[in-house]
Design an enzyme around this catalytic site. Structure first.
Site, PDB file in Angstrom:
ATOM      1  N   GLY B 203      36.476  38.715  46.334  1.00 50.45           N
ATOM      2  CA  GLY B 203      36.044  39.752  45.412  1.00 50.45           C
ATOM      3  C   GLY B 203      36.197  41.157  45.946  1.00 50.45           C
ATOM      4  O   GLY B 203      37.059  41.424  46.788  1.00 50.45           O
ATOM      5  N   ASP B 228      41.313  31.491  39.305  1.00 53.69           N
ATOM      6  CA  ASP B 228      40.135  31.796  40.097  1.00 53.69           C
ATOM      7  C   ASP B 228      40.414  32.996  40.978  1.00 53.69           C
ATOM      8  O   ASP B 228      41.311  32.964  41.804  1.00 53.69           O
ATOM      9  CB  ASP B 228      39.828  30.594  40.995  1.00 53.69           C
ATOM     10  N   LEU B 229      39.630  34.010  40.813  1.00 50.35           N
ATOM     11  CA  LEU B 229      39.839  35.233  41.587  1.00 50.35           C
ATOM     12  C   LEU B 229      39.881  34.925  43.081  1.00 50.35           C
ATOM     13  O   LEU B 229      38.970  34.334  43.626  1.00 50.35           O
ATOM     14  CB  LEU B 229      38.681  36.205  41.289  1.00 50.35           C
ATOM     15  N   ASP B 230      40.913  35.371  43.735  1.00 48.07           N
ATOM     16  CA  ASP B 230      41.035  35.220  45.194  1.00 48.07           C
ATOM     17  C   ASP B 230      40.899  33.771  45.638  1.00 48.07           C
ATOM     18  O   ASP B 230      40.370  33.488  46.714  1.00 48.07           O
ATOM     19  CB  ASP B 230      39.971  36.071  45.909  1.00 48.07           C
ATOM     20  N   GLU B 231      41.331  32.858  44.793  1.00 44.56           N
ATOM     21  CA  GLU B 231      41.166  31.450  45.134  1.00 44.56           C
ATOM     22  C   GLU B 231      42.485  30.695  45.082  1.00 44.56           C
ATOM     23  O   GLU B 231      42.500  29.483  45.168  1.00 44.56           O
ATOM     24  CB  GLU B 231      40.167  30.786  44.163  1.00 44.56           C
TER      25      GLU B 231
END
Lengths: 287, 287, 287, 287
Positions: B203, B228-231
């Protein structure tokens, strides 16, 4: 390097004169400064200093007098300070479960003098490492832990720590969670090695977590313990490159070296009085 | 190294004969194998192969015929495969916000030929980096984003990507979240650089998070984007040692180099067909 | 971090009181010590100190008065000392041949403010990098060198350095050997980047030498120049892992990043007054 | 990972069909390729291949038949090849003087199974490490060397190596030079650890040399021995950052970890058949 030196370490709220009060006193006492580092944290407005010095050679160093003379000056700055002889060998109690790589590494450094400590006790919840302890002539306390005897065994642990007058407790892959009470009592003098780059992969089986996530770096974190599992103040971290061909088993094997080195480095920093604990973080004056 | 070579890459469920079906065909076609790597994932039972080969010198290489001949054999193993000329310069669209260190680094590698790509477009939600794009004679699309125009602007972005026939989209510190639809469309061909060692510090403002936590290592992660953010699946990660004297501002400065290098390395791996995306993770045959 | 600070740096033969003479004066002047490091070299019996301090806020800092007050005290210890404002932007003249990666990297850091210097001149024996200089609005001096004009051209170089009042000369892959006279004149203020881990692979084509030797690590060394080719005092070194698949061409490409970072780090250390030159070696107080 | 696998390794002059002759045979024999790497050296025109495979499960693997079948095909390419069971535990003779860190590290890996070897003998020119050997139940041969008995003692060494049927000899800080004859006999199967980044600081006391030079990185090099002191083919190298505060004594202490890790890695590569020796250099297929 002559080791007839002393460490004077201190921290206090930042204010004008914090350095001078230390250096002037050392000068007045005829102490020769071998190495000094200071850091004034702009954001938390806190000051840290570490001086290694050599007392005057002409006569034996009177530690008590030194302390007595410095105390009122330090008080003026609300300093939390310590004087430690560099030749003092702190008592280190090691706790371990079954995995012996960190213990073996620490014992090697201990028996070769690289790590200048006494190890009055090894505590384990398993009997496996008795023979290794014996070979080093170190008392081995086997205190198996289950859900029914946790409190009693922890009392035993604390008893041993107290009896040994332990300056430091090292959790060298001790796979049991300590109670908040014990954590609190050992605040700032118990170092754990966690086999991940915290805050990534807290908790159990971090290498398996790392495998599942597909990371390309794994690591280890040495930190002071506190109540929050794997959340204590970080002292130092180490890292290794890995790739897709490292299954959890390979990650575990590969991680061992970096765990050993990271933990040994943290212990070394601690006993050389290089680590300051403040606001849940550390200041570490590395060499 | 002669670059008249081709990459044949494939992956499929692991089974007897996966290597042989590739190598035998290359042999039959008179192709000279320069470098080959295979990996058979024991846990997911999936097979990966990358071969760099030189076609026969006597006559021009007939790519279409090669593909046509290989297809039925690959089908027999349910292979997902690709043939790519090493001299093919893929079209890379770069997206960026205001921070220009990764863009500048990629452009340097581009203009010196180190990174053998075409860059038909730079897209930004800010006007700031127009001049840098101009100097490299690359069209610069300024598409400011706010809460009201997000969908329209993303349509524009997609339009540019399609028009450029982009093989790869690189988010070189593009500080906007893409919609799930766009992420899905760009699956496996959009690389993001996140300025932390994922999964730590997902994040916003990861360096500030790292400062607050007091970590002793910071890093960067290049990964394919997903919903998925940053995933997304990690391609490669880089790391730097830091200490207490690094405030967030210093972490940001120190992290820039490792972000640049990590992103450039991921892009290089991607265009050299070294990266396989499978089950939310990557297999990367590094050189 | 407030940058209204000053660096006071000094070195002198080790003796009792070296620290105190600095810290006491700073205290008397009402200067707030932000960070300090000292080192007393036991073997060469030489002392080094670097203090970053903030003058009293109430009135403008009178540098001249500060100097005048400190000079007699420093003289008592035969101190070689310097006072430098941290906001002072030193004049850095860059010399380069054809390879532009280090120049490009330094210019990027310069134009984004990461490297707080002025660059009044770029000198090259080739015309190639004129456009890059122009884009940064930096005068570019093309001074081709051959066996007949070496002395004249070097006089030109020296003239430019003097006219620019250069505090530092950076040889960012300048492939010409400087005369002993010029080296002597630039003693302690000219930094070269050599593309090997000195003392390994001195001289020409170090990556080719490294390839022939079959090393598994390559690196770069930033050092002050002196008369001995590639033998000057080392400031910092960087390293990269390589393997058999790296031909000289790949080593050259791979080495570029580490050359850039190593040189930039050395320049940063130098301008932040972190480097002391003594007895053909350096003391570097890194942060 | 199942370890009922085999390594088939081969090298030969580069030519069309080198990969296919291996992979086709493996396919015909019903062998399942777990991992394969090939490299075709463009400059020396030499080919290298390493395949790890699992024989058919239905019946015991007939190594002799496998060899017999492969030999004529390999001959067609003038291949130098080897078949090795991954469960084979090679006999490793360790030679050591007084410093025990590398020995201790190897023995730890040995006794925990991390290093899957037999250690039938430890040879030393000093008696000091007898106790360590005893604890591991390994025969310890004390063969003191002086100028008068060098040849005889070396004959003893060779006798032990032969009697043990040693596959590999590891010089774990054995501070004696071996004769050219013994070096020749052990060509490609004796690994030395040198405590510098070769080719820098050959010969005696490399850490003292490094200190005198003022380097900012120290390292270790694991290499096959040959007649030229510290000049044998490099297998792998490791590195550590140091600074001015590291006197020779500190460099020695700091270097120990990297020596251990570098040597252990080289031994691991060797026994996993990852290292090819060719033209005075190595090809190492790392995982």
């Amino acid at each position: 390097m002559p080791k007839d030196t002393y460490y004077l370490t201190a921290h206090c709220p930042g204010s004008l004169g914090t350095v001078d009060v230390v250096t002037r006193y050392l000068r007045e006492q005829g102490c020769y400064v071998v190495e000094m580092q200071t850091f004034d944290d702009v954001l938390s407005r806190h000051f840290f200093i570490r001086a290694e010095f050599r007392p005057p050679a002409e006569q034996p160093f009177d530690e008590a007098a030194f302390r007595q003379g410095f105390a009122p000056r330090a008080d003026g700055f609300a300093m939390d300070w310590q004087l430690t002889a560099s030749h003092y060998r702190p008592n280190v109690v090691i706790m371990v479960s079954r995995l012996d790589h960190c213990l073996n590494d620490l014992l090697y450094r201990y028996r070769t003098g690289q790590l200048a400590v006494e190890i009055p006790a090894i505590i384990s919840n398993h009997p496996d490492l008795q023979r290794l302890a014996d070979w080093h002539h170190i008392p081995y306390y086997h205190l198996p832990v289950d859900d029914n005897n946790r409190a009693e065994q922890e009392a035993q642990v604390l008893g041993i720590i107290q009896e040994c007058e332990a300056d430091l407790v090292v959790l060298a892959r001790y796979m049991q969670v300590l109670s908040p009470e014990l954590c609190a009592r050992l605040n700032g003098r118990a170092i754990n090695i966690h086999h991940s780059l915290l805050p990534g992969f807290r908790g159990a089986k971090p290498y398996h977590q790392a495998y599942d996530k597909g990371v390309k770096l794994v690591g280890a974190t040495a930190h002071y313990i506190n109540n929050d599992l794997d959340e204590g103040p970080i002292i130092t971290q180490g890292v290794e490159v890995v790739d897709h061909s490292h299954y959890p088993e390979q990650l575990i094997a590969k991680g061992k070296d970096i765990e050993c080195i990271t933990l040994a480095r943290a212990v070394q920093y601690h006993i050389e009085q290089r680590v300051f604990l403040h606001n849940g973080k550390t200041v570490v004056f590395t060499s």
